[in-house]
Design an enzyme around this catalytic site. Structure first.
Site, short mmCIF file in Angstrom:
data_model
loop_
_atom_site.label_atom_id
_atom_site.label_comp_id
_atom_site.label_asym_id
_atom_site.label_seq_id
_atom_site.Cartn_x
_atom_site.Cartn_y
_atom_site.Cartn_z
CE LYS A 81 18.38 53.00 63.84
NZ LYS A 81 17.52 53.39 62.69
CE1 TYR A 83 14.19 48.83 63.24
CE2 TYR A 83 16.30 47.86 62.66
CZ TYR A 83 15.57 48.92 63.16
OH TYR A 83 16.21 50.07 63.58
CG ASN A 114 17.26 56.77 61.30
OD1 ASN A 114 17.92 55.82 61.73
ND2 ASN A 114 15.96 56.69 61.09
CG HIS A 134 15.65 51.35 67.72
ND1 HIS A 134 14.65 51.15 66.80
CD2 HIS A 134 15.20 50.82 68.89
CE1 HIS A 134 13.64 50.50 67.39
NE2 HIS A 134 13.96 50.29 68.65
CD GLU A 176 11.82 47.87 69.92
OE1 GLU A 176 12.33 48.84 70.51
OE2 GLU A 176 11.20 47.96 68.84
P1 DAT Z 1 11.89 54.49 63.46
O1 DAT Z 1 13.34 54.11 63.54
O2 DAT Z 1 11.70 55.99 63.49
O3 DAT Z 1 11.06 53.79 64.50
P2 DAT Z 1 10.72 52.66 61.52
O4 DAT Z 1 10.52 51.73 62.67
O5 DAT Z 1 9.55 52.97 60.65
O6 DAT Z 1 11.34 54.06 62.03
O7 DAT Z 1 11.88 52.10 60.57
C1 DAT Z 1 13.03 51.52 61.13
C2 DAT Z 1 14.23 52.04 60.40
O8 DAT Z 1 14.17 51.64 59.05
C3 DAT Z 1 14.35 53.56 60.36
O9 DAT Z 1 14.96 54.08 61.53
C4 DAT Z 1 15.21 53.76 59.16
C5 DAT Z 1 14.75 52.64 58.22
N1 DAT Z 1 13.76 53.11 57.28
C6 DAT Z 1 12.47 53.43 57.54
N2 DAT Z 1 11.84 53.85 56.45
C7 DAT Z 1 12.76 53.81 55.45
C8 DAT Z 1 12.74 54.13 54.07
N3 DAT Z 1 11.63 54.58 53.48
N4 DAT Z 1 13.89 53.98 53.37
C9 DAT Z 1 15.01 53.52 53.96
N5 DAT Z 1 15.10 53.20 55.26
C10 DAT Z 1 13.99 53.35 55.99
MG MG Z 2 10.50 51.81 64.71
#
Ligand code: DAT
Ligand code: MG
Length: 149
Positions: free
Chosen positions: A9, A49, A112, A115, A126
């Site tokens: 990212k 997303y 974080n 991805h 994807e």
């Molecule tokens: P991942 O990236 O582990 O697959 P996800 O698909 O649930 O997680 O969410 C996509 C991204 O969105 C994640 O990497 C960081 C952001 N995100 C997820 N939950 C969040 C939250 N509660 N607050 C802020 N950002 C969040």
């Molecule tokens: Mg995800």
């Protein structure tokens, strides 16, 4: 063999972590089959997303993901979708074990750094969203017979 979509990212790129992240996939034995360094549009990230469109952080997430360059990659290997998610750690770095990418290299859920596709079905979606057929490189990995029985 499975393929999965992995992306460093914008925060991971800015923090100089592309090499470290590539290294972890390379040294595990996975095979890089496509890669590009791109700045995605907000529209593209909204599409990527789409499953999260009702979450309160969706708009901010898409904005941040399109705010700078991303290293987009497709990696190949046995059970790579599940294994790469284990390598990433949990979505929230605070819940990620040391040894995982997020557990070692970042702090905050909104930054974080990496991805990774979460299911085989999403990996297929994807990979197709980010790469055209002609962007894949077909080659034999000399390590393959030493990685797989
Ligand atoms: P991942 O990236 O582990 O697959 P996800 O698909 O649930 O997680 O969410 C996509 C991204 O969105 C994640 O990497 C960081 C952001 N995100 C997820 N939950 C969040 C939250 N509660 N607050 C802020 N950002 C969040
Ligand atoms: Mg995800």
């Amino acid at each position: 063999m499975e393929r999965t979509f992995i992306a460093v990212k914008p925060d991971g790129v800015q923090r100089g972590l592309c090499g470290e992240i590539i290294k972890r996939f390379e040294t595990r034995g996975y095979k890089l089959v496509a890669a590009k360094f791109v700045q995605a549009s907000e529209e593209h990230m909204k599409n990527h997303y789409l499953d999260l469109k009702d979450m309160p952080f969706y708009a901010g997430l898409c904005k941040y993901m399109s705010s700078g360059p991303i290293l987009a990659m497709v990696w190949e290997g046995e059970s790579i979708v599940k294994m790469s998610r284990m390598m990433l750690g949990e979505t929230n770095p605070a819940d990620s074990k040391p040894g995982s990418i997020r557990g070692d290299l970042c702090i905050n859920i909104g930054r974080n750094i990496i991805h990774g596709s979460d299911t085989l079905e999403n990996a297929k979606k994807e990979v197709a969203l980010w790469f055209k057929a002609e962007e894949f490189v077909t080659y034999a990995s000399c390590a393959q017979p030493w990685l797989y029985e």
